[in-house]
Design a protein around this motif. Structure first.
Motif, PDB file in Angstrom:
ATOM      1  N   GLN A 217      -7.814   6.153  -2.307  1.00  0.00           N
ATOM      2  CA  GLN A 217      -7.755   4.888  -1.581  1.00  0.00           C
ATOM      3  C   GLN A 217      -8.854   4.887  -0.536  1.00  0.00           C
ATOM      4  OE1 GLN A 217      -4.425   3.977   1.136  1.00  0.00           O
ATOM      5  NE2 GLN A 217      -4.047   2.181  -0.143  1.00  0.00           N
TER       6      GLN A 217
ATOM      7  N   ASP B 128      -5.685   3.121  -7.797  1.00  0.00           N
ATOM      8  CA  ASP B 128      -4.686   3.106  -8.864  1.00  0.00           C
ATOM      9  C   ASP B 128      -4.319   1.687  -9.274  1.00  0.00           C
ATOM     10  OD1 ASP B 128      -4.698   5.821  -8.847  1.00  0.00           O
ATOM     11  OD2 ASP B 128      -2.788   6.058  -7.813  1.00  0.00           O
TER      12      ASP B 128
ATOM     13  N   LEU C 106      -9.382  -2.822   2.203  1.00  0.00           N
ATOM     14  CA  LEU C 106      -8.475  -1.774   1.758  1.00  0.00           C
ATOM     15  C   LEU C 106      -8.466  -1.786   0.234  1.00  0.00           C
ATOM     16  CD1 LEU C 106      -7.088  -3.341   4.416  1.00  0.00           C
ATOM     17  CD2 LEU C 106      -5.477  -1.483   4.167  1.00  0.00           C
ATOM     18  N   TYR C 107      -8.897  -0.684  -0.351  1.00  0.00           N
ATOM     19  CA  TYR C 107      -9.042  -0.606  -1.797  1.00  0.00           C
ATOM     20  C   TYR C 107      -8.118   0.472  -2.349  1.00  0.00           C
ATOM     21  CZ  TYR C 107     -11.149   0.412  -6.374  1.00  0.00           C
ATOM     22  OH  TYR C 107     -11.352   0.643  -7.713  1.00  0.00           O
ATOM     23  N   ASP C 108      -7.162   0.051  -3.167  1.00  0.00           N
ATOM     24  CA  ASP C 108      -6.255   0.966  -3.850  1.00  0.00           C
ATOM     25  C   ASP C 108      -6.776   1.172  -5.265  1.00  0.00           C
ATOM     26  OD1 ASP C 108      -4.013   1.960  -5.456  1.00  0.00           O
ATOM     27  OD2 ASP C 108      -2.799   1.598  -3.674  1.00  0.00           O
TER      28      ASP C 108
ATOM     29  N   MET D  31       0.840  -1.180   0.000  1.00  0.00           N
ATOM     30  CA  MET D  31       0.000   0.000   0.000  1.00  0.00           C
ATOM     31  C   MET D  31       0.881   1.238   0.000  1.00  0.00           C
ATOM     32  SD  MET D  31      -2.799  -1.633  -0.038  1.00  0.00           S
ATOM     33  CE  MET D  31      -4.030  -0.373   0.231  1.00  0.00           C
ATOM     34  N   LYS D  32       0.326   2.385  -0.368  1.00  0.00           N
ATOM     35  CA  LYS D  32       1.141   3.556  -0.603  1.00  0.00           C
ATOM     36  C   LYS D  32       1.364   4.395   0.649  1.00  0.00           C
ATOM     37  CE  LYS D  32      -0.211   3.854  -5.440  1.00  0.00           C
ATOM     38  NZ  LYS D  32      -0.828   4.674  -6.487  1.00  0.00           N
ATOM     39  N   ARG D  33       0.775   4.005   1.755  1.00  0.00           N
ATOM     40  CA  ARG D  33       1.022   4.728   2.988  1.00  0.00           C
ATOM     41  C   ARG D  33       1.020   3.722   4.124  1.00  0.00           C
ATOM     42  NH1 ARG D  33      -3.743   6.060   1.169  1.00  0.00           N
ATOM     43  NH2 ARG D  33      -3.064   8.129   0.532  1.00  0.00           N
TER      44      ARG D  33
ATOM     45  N   SER E   9      -1.508  13.683   2.775  1.00  0.00           N
ATOM     46  CA  SER E   9      -2.702  13.188   2.089  1.00  0.00           C
ATOM     47  C   SER E   9      -3.926  13.721   2.822  1.00  0.00           C
ATOM     48  CB  SER E   9      -2.715  11.656   2.041  1.00  0.00           C
ATOM     49  OG  SER E   9      -2.536  11.112   3.338  1.00  0.00           O
TER      50      SER E   9
ATOM     51  N   TYR F 234      -9.525   8.393   1.140  1.00  0.00           N
ATOM     52  CA  TYR F 234      -8.444   9.287   0.722  1.00  0.00           C
ATOM     53  C   TYR F 234      -8.732   9.778  -0.695  1.00  0.00           C
ATOM     54  CZ  TYR F 234      -5.514   7.946   4.685  1.00  0.00           C
ATOM     55  OH  TYR F 234      -5.011   7.745   5.950  1.00  0.00           O
TER      56      TYR F 234
ATOM     57  N   GLN G  64      -6.894  -2.828  -6.708  1.00  0.00           N
ATOM     58  CA  GLN G  64      -6.606  -3.984  -5.856  1.00  0.00           C
ATOM     59  C   GLN G  64      -7.291  -3.818  -4.509  1.00  0.00           C
ATOM     60  OE1 GLN G  64      -2.573  -4.809  -3.839  1.00  0.00           O
ATOM     61  NE2 GLN G  64      -2.538  -6.105  -5.657  1.00  0.00           N
TER      62      GLN G  64
END
Length: 210
Positions: free
Chosen positions: A80, A95, A91-93, A1-3, A58, A74, A98
């Motif tokens: 996200q 970009d 948890l949904y990303d 994940m990005k964070r 963010s 977010y 996923q």
């Protein structure tokens, strides 16, 4: 994940005040069954090779409803969504298209996120955390919460409130990463839509079950 997912999870849960505000906290625990706000999160990694790291900022919106439900959406700098529906943590990303699906109890354990969703009173908070009053700062009352359990990812949380409303969370993890979340426009007990905490993976998304 990005964070830092750990920072996000623990962020949703702490609702404490300094010694002067314990009555306000008691009122919150008794009367605040749901809430929503906007937030800005600033994550600062520990220095690397003696050089300070540039903070990552963010922002988005936050909602919660007891027992066991919350949502972070977010919107900047990328999209996200994190949803806890009482049984499952999603948890949904956007970009990556996923979705990560985890059992909520396993994912949250005794973190502050779980406490926000279910702790009925101060005694329940004190069962898992050492609470110490901290000096007022930035016009807020603060308390330092330190987990009693050793070896977890959470080192401490400083929680700031303005009256009975959550205003900020200052989270330090065991890796030295700091996550400061500031809430604005906090509304308590709003009328939330019935499906606020329901999540269905988008068509075509990769779903990872852990």
């Amino acid at each position: 994940m990005k964070r830092s997912i750990t920072a996000i999870l623990i962020a949703v849960s702490a609702q404490w005040v300094s010694a002067d505000g314990l009555k306000s906290l008691e009122n919150f625990m008794r009367s605040a069954h749901s809430g929503r706000a906007d937030f800005t999160q600033t994550v600062t990694a520990p220095p690397k090779d003696g050089q300070a790291q540039r903070p990552k900022v963010s922002s988005g919106s936050f909602e919660f409803q007891r027992p066991g439900r919350f949502k972070f959406v977010y919107t900047k700098p990328f999209a996200q969504t994190i949803v806890a529906d009482g049984k499952t943590l999603w948890l949904y990303d956007v970009d990556l298209n996923q979705v990560t699906e985890r059992a909520q109890a396993q994912a949250l354990g005794s973190t502050p996120a779980a406490l926000l969703a279910s702790a009925p009173d101060l005694a329940a908070l004190r069962a898992d955390y050492q609470l110490e009053s901290a000096p007022d700062q930035d016009g807020l009352q603060w308390v330092l919460a330190t987990p009693k359990a050793q070896g977890g990812q959470l080192k401490s949380v400083r929680v700031g409130l303005e009256g009975d409303r959550l205003a900020a969370l200052d989270i330090l993890d065991s890796f030295g990463q700091r996550s400061l979340i500031r809430f604005t426009g906090m509304q308590l007990n709003p009328q939330l839509p019935a499906g606020s905490f329901q999540f269905k993976p988008p068509a075509g998304a990769d779903v990872l079950r852990q």
